[in-house]
Design an enzyme around this catalytic site. Structure first.
Site, PDB file in Angstrom:
ATOM      1  N   GLU A   1      50.326  60.778 -54.061  1.00  0.00           N
ATOM      2  CA  GLU A   1      50.230  59.630 -53.176  1.00  0.00           C
ATOM      3  C   GLU A   1      50.603  58.338 -53.910  1.00  0.00           C
ATOM      4  OE1 GLU A   1      46.728  59.792 -50.282  1.00  0.00           O
ATOM      5  OE2 GLU A   1      46.405  58.029 -51.485  1.00  0.00           O
TER       6      GLU A   1
ATOM      7  N   ASN B   1      68.430  87.513 -49.409  1.00  0.00           N
ATOM      8  CA  ASN B   1      69.604  88.356 -49.521  1.00  0.00           C
ATOM      9  C   ASN B   1      70.867  87.551 -49.235  1.00  0.00           C
ATOM     10  OD1 ASN B   1      71.659  90.320 -48.219  1.00  0.00           O
ATOM     11  ND2 ASN B   1      70.239  91.610 -49.366  1.00  0.00           N
TER      12      ASN B   1
ATOM     13  N   HIS C   1      47.733  61.517 -47.538  1.00  0.00           N
ATOM     14  CA  HIS C   1      46.473  60.786 -47.598  1.00  0.00           C
ATOM     15  C   HIS C   1      45.357  61.549 -46.879  1.00  0.00           C
ATOM     16  CE1 HIS C   1      43.916  57.386 -48.075  1.00  0.00           C
ATOM     17  NE2 HIS C   1      43.583  57.461 -46.798  1.00  0.00           N
TER      18      HIS C   1
END
Lengths: 677, 149
Positions: A68, A412, A46
């Site tokens: 939201e 990796n 928000h």
């Protein structure tokens, strides 16, 4: 109103909020029923929305807004948290991060977010949704075209061309994907014109795609001949060509849903605001929700100001040195006492100032859990990441550099370390692999360890590959210890990957990681047990601005040699210096080491021409190579504040910087790396 | 040529009996001689670096730069700390004399021979009463490449 002055604050805070959202989302995945966490995310989202709307970043605001809305539904228990849903929210956050990044790099923060926004809207409306996976099933013209592209397609249709969408799947074992892509493009361009590709051409060239990609093209040829011609390129598994209906595309685009989202923002902003205050109180219950930013009071200070403070402080330290000397000479008890007190206080002050530049490594570590999650999903692996010691503090300058190497090592570990679930369970391991990221202080160093419980490194494979690639010779290989063999994977042009995969092992190898760490004055070591896992351990100095040096003297000039490159010091007789090939050398424990006279390198004016009977040597190393530097005398070890020589003298040979000594004089710091070839 | 007269303030210093000038905006401070640490492997006119209140500052000897004979430093010798392209550089001069106000149109193009200073370092000359100042181009003086050989 000029918003530029707020840009820095906006960026910093957006990053903080995105980080919170990220952390909490990961937390939510573990505890899907915990509404408290959703509230936390909602609050950050928000604020972010409000900020970006104020700053005029519409795309950012609209996407946050849509996110939201979905969060709101979850919060009000109208929607359940599912992996699928989280995937989409994660994707949104990823987009948001990209936009913020683009803004911080001076861009406009615009991004095509239609796809994600429409998915979020679908969730909101309770419709079917799923994130399009980029590997299989992308038959229908799901990927969207903007109005410009549609116009081009329509115009070329009017001119007698037919628009096609071509799906190409490469064979699993295709070795040079980029080359195949190039060949396909060449064929296609021979028949018509490429309008668009998915993924984009850049990504295709960098091999940043799975095994399939899509081309939108216009051509006068028919479906079967296009297909036939493309199939002539080898290592292709499947080619499908579909005719595109431009009319349908245009209609589809018309009802696209982004505009709706933007309009709603202003309304939602007002309506959702009061919720934040209520939530603060009932935080203790349920599983731990991590501290919110702002709970500990801080202010932001620019590094420049801290540097200024540091410079002034050094002046003070220099004067302190003088005072100490004077008080010793005068031998006045009261003065001595006062000066001692002052020394203690300024020592404490020094610690505080240095600490100001320290930041918890958290800021770097925080972005890893999501990356690991995403990577593991992409590779079909199960990986859990545990982070230990995120509060460990590190100098800001080191922090800025260390992120990329860590990303590389983590990739990796996931790519080559952790096995796929089937193999793991076959080998009697839990299906879920585990990566531990650990940071801790020890002495004047910070250690960062990346441990995985994967397959480990095969000593033999590494050796064979190193020999076949000419990194070392057969004989050399036989003499190497286990540790030294592992180090080989850090040498340039080396990749342990059997098959070149999308994630790592692409051109840039671990040698980049090694270089970065060494340039920071650090070290990296590898430990591995085949079948049980691998540990990469990185040792870094706490701060780059203070280093330990050995101060030496040549005639009347003082030179500082960084302790990190010194193996040891020695004093030898004149006779012990031998010559080989016109190069003076010494025998250092059975190793022939070249002798470098610093007075010659630095062109020091010598008073005394007669060579001395004894030489003072400093043995320094660069990687495996050693050299013996000749100086007149050693002054002693000292902690010094490293300073640059400035732009004007930047590229001075064999000098890496300067420092100010206790008496206010400048001493130069020797760059040992430049002295050893 | 613009009709409006732009005002300039110049710092005047002495070198081999000649008077030279640089704009006051380029000058950060004027210091007495400080101990200089020699930096090896740099062109001869760069004398080294000093500790200027915690900042390492390179020092250029203008005499050497202009191929004038070296002179023993005296009490009058000064280091003029300048800022050129955001980098601080100090210049050793025989003495720092004066500050003068001029207008831009008082600067005349340099005549072919001005003392022994090479023309490329000279922006122009200013004549006030019976004094003649040589205005220097600091950017040009700091160019490293021309001096290496």
């Amino acid at each position: 109103m000029d918003l530029n002055q707020y840009l820095d604050i906006f960026l910093e805070e957006s990053k903080e909020h995105l980080q919170t959202i990220n952390n909490q989302l990961l937390e939510l995945e573990k505890h899907p029923a915990n509404i408290e966490i959703v509230n936390e995310i909602f609050r950050s989202a928000h604020t972010l929305k409000g900020m970006s709307a104020t700053m005029g970043y519409e795309d950012l605001a609209s996407l946050t807004h849509q996110m939201e809305n979905v969060l709101d539904l979850i919060r009000n228990e109208k929607l359940n948290v599912t992996t699928n849903l989280l995937d989409i929210v994660f994707r949104s956050v990823e987009y948001l991060e990209e936009m913020v990044l683009s803004i911080s790099e001076g861009g406009d923060g615009k991004k095509d977010v239609k796809e994600v926004v429409s998915l979020l809207i679908k969730i909101e409306k309770g419709e079917e949704y799923s994130l399009p996976t980029n590997s299989e099933e992308q038959k229908s013209p799901e990927h969207t075209y903007d109005s410009y592209e549609i116009t081009i397609l329509q115009q070329s249709e009017e001119q007698g061309y037919t628009p096609y969408e071509v799906n190409i799947t490469l064979r699993q074992d295709c070795l040079l994907k980029a080359a195949r892509v190039f060949m396909v493009f060449e064929v296609v361009e021979g028949m018509g014109e490429v309008i668009k590709s998915n993924p984009s051409v850049d990504l295709l060239e960098e091999e940043k795609f799975d095994n399939s990609f899509q081309i939108t093209m216009v051509s006068k040829e028919d479906v079967s001949s296009i297909k036939e011609k493309i199939m002539k390129v080898s290592e292709l598994e499947k080619v499908s060509v579909n005719k595109l209906d431009t009319q349908l595309l245009a209609d589809f685009q018309g009802e696209s849903s982004v505009e709706v989202a933007v309009e709603e923002i202003t309304a939602a902003q007002v309506e959702a605001a009061p919720t934040t205050a209520v939530l603060e109180k009932n935080e203790e219950k349920t599983t731990p929700v991590k501290g919110t930013p702002g709970s500990n009071k801080t202010i932001r200070v620019s590094i420049d100001r801290l540097d200024g403070l540091m410079n002034l402080f050094e002046e003070l330290v220099i004067d302190r040195g003088r005072l100490e000397q004077i008080s010793k000479d005068l031998n006045e008890p009261e003065l001595i006492e006062t000066v001692e007190r002052m020394s203690r206080i300024s020592n404490d002050l020094q610690n505080i100032i240095l600490n100001m530049r320290m930041v918890p490594i958290e800021t770097v570590f925080n972005r890893f859990p999501r990356m690991v999650r995403q990577l593991a999903r992409d590779l079909g692996k199960k990986v859990d990441i545990e982070i230990i010691g995120a509060e460990t503090e590190l100098d800001r300058t080191v922090m800025d550099e260390i992120g990329d190497p860590l990303v590389h090592l983590l990739r990796n570990a996931i790519d080559h370390g952790i096995e796929i679930p089937e193999i793991r369970s076959r080998n009697g391991k839990p299906e879920e692999g585990k990566i531990t990221l650990k940071a801790y202080h020890s002495g004047n160093h910070v250690f960062i360890e990346i441990m995985d419980n994967g397959a480990g490194i095969s000593k033999e494979k590494v050796l064979n590959k190193a020999i076949s690639k000419g990194v070392i010779s057969q004989q050399e290989g036989e003499r190497l210890s286990e540790q030294e063999v592992y180090q080989l994977i850090l040498s340039s042009g080396f990749s342990t990957a059997e098959v070149i995969s999308d994630i790592s092992g692409r051109g840039v190898g671990l040698d980049v990681v090694k270089n970065t760490i060494e340039s920071l004055g650090g070290k990296i070591t590898i430990d591995s047990l085949e079948g049980a896992g691998t540990t990469f351990s990185i040792q870094l100095p706490l701060t780059l601005s203070i280093i330990s040096v050995l101060l030496t003297e040549i005639e009347n000039e003082k030179y500082a040699i960084p302790l990190s490159s010194i193996i040891e010091t020695a004093i030898i007789k004149k006779e012990e210096i031998l010559t080989a090939h016109n190069q003076e050398v010494i025998d250092f424990r059975g190793k022939i080491v070249p002798v470098v006279y610093l007075e010659k390198v630095f062109d020091v004016q010598k008073q005394q021409v007669e060579p001395p009977d004894f030489y003072s040597l400093v043995l320094v190393k660069k990687g495996e190579k050693i050299a013996a530097l000749v100086v007149d005398s050693f002054i002693g070890q000292q902690e010094v504040v490293l300073k640059g020589l400035g732009q004007y003298l930047n590229s001075t040979f064999a000098i890496s910087g300067a420092t100010i000594l206790g008496d206010g004089q400048v001493a130069l710091i020797v760059d040992c790396n430049a002295l050893i070839k | 040529m613009e009709a409006t007269e732009k005002k300039l303030k110049l710092i005047v210093f002495e070198l081999q009996k000649e008077e030279y000038a640089i704009p006051v905006q380029q000058v950060r401070s004027i210091e007495k001689l400080l101990p200089i640490t020699r930096v090896p492997n740099v062109p001869p006119h760069i004398k080294g670096v000093i500790n200027l209140r915690g900042v390492i500052t390179p020092i250029v000897d203008l005499r050497t730069r202009f191929n004038l004979e070296e002179k023993v430093k005296t009490d009058a010798s000064r280091i003029i700390i300048t800022v050129v392209d955001e980098q601080e550089v100090g210049f050793i001069v025989d003495a720092a004399n004066d500050v003068v106000d001029i207008t831009e149109d008082q600067i005349e193009p340099a005549p072919e021979v001005v003392g022994s200073v090479e023309n490329k370092y000279v922006q122009g000359v200013v004549k006030i009463d019976k004094r003649l100042f040589v205005c220097l181009d600091l950017n040009e003086i700091l160019q490293l490449d021309q001096s290496k050989d």
